[in-house]
Design a protein around this motif. Structure first.
Motif, PDB file in Angstrom:
ATOM      1  N   LYS A   1      -2.147  12.423 -13.494  1.00  0.00           N
ATOM      2  CA  LYS A   1      -1.973  12.475 -14.947  1.00  0.00           C
ATOM      3  C   LYS A   1      -3.281  12.271 -15.704  1.00  0.00           C
ATOM      4  N   LYS A   2      -4.363  12.043 -14.954  1.00  0.00           N
ATOM      5  CA  LYS A   2      -5.700  11.830 -15.534  1.00  0.00           C
ATOM      6  C   LYS A   2      -5.686  10.728 -16.592  1.00  0.00           C
ATOM      7  N   ILE A   3      -5.104   9.603 -16.215  1.00  0.00           N
ATOM      8  CA  ILE A   3      -5.033   8.450 -17.111  1.00  0.00           C
ATOM      9  C   ILE A   3      -6.402   7.771 -17.121  1.00  0.00           C
ATOM     10  N   ARG A   4      -6.943   7.583 -18.293  1.00  0.00           N
ATOM     11  CA  ARG A   4      -8.272   6.970 -18.419  1.00  0.00           C
ATOM     12  C   ARG A   4      -8.205   5.474 -18.157  1.00  0.00           C
ATOM     13  N   LYS A   5      -9.317   4.957 -17.634  1.00  0.00           N
ATOM     14  CA  LYS A   5      -9.398   3.516 -17.394  1.00  0.00           C
ATOM     15  C   LYS A   5      -9.389   2.778 -18.721  1.00  0.00           C
TER      16      LYS A   5
ATOM     17  N   PRO B   1       0.803  -1.222   0.000  1.00  0.00           N
ATOM     18  CA  PRO B   1       0.000   0.000   0.000  1.00  0.00           C
ATOM     19  C   PRO B   1       0.841   1.279   0.000  1.00  0.00           C
ATOM     20  N   VAL B   2       1.932   1.286   0.734  1.00  0.00           N
ATOM     21  CA  VAL B   2       2.705   2.515   0.874  1.00  0.00           C
ATOM     22  C   VAL B   2       3.609   2.774  -0.322  1.00  0.00           C
ATOM     23  N   ALA B   3       4.269   1.745  -0.810  1.00  0.00           N
ATOM     24  CA  ALA B   3       5.263   1.933  -1.863  1.00  0.00           C
ATOM     25  C   ALA B   3       4.714   1.742  -3.264  1.00  0.00           C
ATOM     26  N   VAL B   4       3.564   1.086  -3.418  1.00  0.00           N
ATOM     27  CA  VAL B   4       3.069   0.801  -4.765  1.00  0.00           C
ATOM     28  C   VAL B   4       1.651   1.346  -4.980  1.00  0.00           C
ATOM     29  N   TYR B   5       0.672   0.854  -4.228  1.00  0.00           N
ATOM     30  CA  TYR B   5      -0.730   1.151  -4.517  1.00  0.00           C
ATOM     31  C   TYR B   5      -1.041   2.653  -4.484  1.00  0.00           C
ATOM     32  N   PHE B   6      -0.739   3.302  -3.356  1.00  0.00           N
ATOM     33  CA  PHE B   6      -1.075   4.725  -3.255  1.00  0.00           C
ATOM     34  C   PHE B   6      -0.315   5.588  -4.265  1.00  0.00           C
ATOM     35  N   PRO B   7       0.998   5.370  -4.452  1.00  0.00           N
ATOM     36  CA  PRO B   7       1.674   6.167  -5.491  1.00  0.00           C
ATOM     37  C   PRO B   7       1.124   5.930  -6.896  1.00  0.00           C
ATOM     38  N   VAL B   8       0.790   4.687  -7.223  1.00  0.00           N
ATOM     39  CA  VAL B   8       0.238   4.402  -8.557  1.00  0.00           C
ATOM     40  C   VAL B   8      -1.119   5.082  -8.716  1.00  0.00           C
ATOM     41  N   GLU B   9      -1.975   4.978  -7.713  1.00  0.00           N
ATOM     42  CA  GLU B   9      -3.294   5.619  -7.804  1.00  0.00           C
ATOM     43  C   GLU B   9      -3.177   7.139  -7.875  1.00  0.00           C
TER      44      GLU B   9
ATOM     45  N   THR C   1      -6.936   2.011 -20.626  1.00  0.00           N
ATOM     46  CA  THR C   1      -5.947   2.379 -21.644  1.00  0.00           C
ATOM     47  C   THR C   1      -4.719   1.502 -21.419  1.00  0.00           C
ATOM     48  N   PHE C   2      -3.798   1.524 -22.370  1.00  0.00           N
ATOM     49  CA  PHE C   2      -2.600   0.698 -22.269  1.00  0.00           C
ATOM     50  C   PHE C   2      -1.794   1.051 -21.015  1.00  0.00           C
ATOM     51  N   ARG C   3      -1.615   2.340 -20.755  1.00  0.00           N
ATOM     52  CA  ARG C   3      -0.859   2.770 -19.578  1.00  0.00           C
ATOM     53  C   ARG C   3      -1.570   2.360 -18.290  1.00  0.00           C
ATOM     54  N   TRP C   4      -2.878   2.505 -18.227  1.00  0.00           N
ATOM     55  CA  TRP C   4      -3.650   2.124 -17.038  1.00  0.00           C
ATOM     56  C   TRP C   4      -3.494   0.628 -16.764  1.00  0.00           C
ATOM     57  N   PHE C   5      -3.596  -0.196 -17.800  1.00  0.00           N
ATOM     58  CA  PHE C   5      -3.415  -1.638 -17.636  1.00  0.00           C
ATOM     59  C   PHE C   5      -1.997  -1.966 -17.150  1.00  0.00           C
ATOM     60  N   GLY C   6      -1.009  -1.284 -17.697  1.00  0.00           N
ATOM     61  CA  GLY C   6       0.370  -1.517 -17.273  1.00  0.00           C
ATOM     62  C   GLY C   6       0.571  -1.191 -15.799  1.00  0.00           C
ATOM     63  N   LEU C   7       0.024  -0.082 -15.362  1.00  0.00           N
ATOM     64  CA  LEU C   7       0.146   0.290 -13.949  1.00  0.00           C
ATOM     65  C   LEU C   7      -0.619  -0.676 -13.047  1.00  0.00           C
ATOM     66  N   GLN C   8      -1.764  -1.131 -13.491  1.00  0.00           N
ATOM     67  CA  GLN C   8      -2.535  -2.084 -12.692  1.00  0.00           C
ATOM     68  C   GLN C   8      -1.831  -3.441 -12.616  1.00  0.00           C
TER      69      GLN C   8
END
Length: 132
Positions: free
Chosen positions: A84-88, A70-78, A90-97
């Protein structure tokens, strides 16, 4: 927290509030007696706790495994996605998820390993006994 609490409770106490300057050659620093005594007591307590529990490393690894995702990955990614207003979907959103999910699985595996180590430590050790 204790130092803040003490300074709020006893703001006029010399023991709590006063910083005494010290000069050792060219090195200059200040010392507060509450801070010196409290931190020394804290280190002694943690050291005794570590000696009492030979499996102290497993406890630290469990806490690290729980806090990592949660501290090092989830919250920073969210936050990055929101900033950056990345849309759900999208390629970048899938990569981050995928990155977040992979790190969650790693954290889960580390927590399982720590729990297994804690279990072994609880059954196989005696407090204050040194392994030879």
């Amino acid at each position: 927290m204790l130092e803040l609490w003490a300074s709020m409770r006893c703001p006029n106490s010399k023991f709590v509030a006063v910083e005494y300057p010290l000069n050792i050659g060219k090195i200059r620093f200040s010392i507060n007696f509450l801070r010196l005594i409290w931190r020394t007591i804290f280190v002694v307590i943690i050291t005794v706790l570590a000696m009492a529990m030979p499996f102290f490393n497993e406890m630290l690894s469990l806490l690290g495994a729980i806090a990592f995702w949660p501290v090092a990955v989830y919250f920073p990614v969210e936050m990055y996605i929101a900033q950056k207003k990345i849309r759900k979907r999208t390629f970048r959103w899938f990569g981050l998820q995928i990155l977040s999910s992979f790190c969650f699985l790693v954290s889960l595996a580390a927590a399982c390993g720590a729990i297994q180590g804690l279990s072994k430590g609880l059954h196989a050790s005696k407090p204050f006994q040194f392994k030879q």
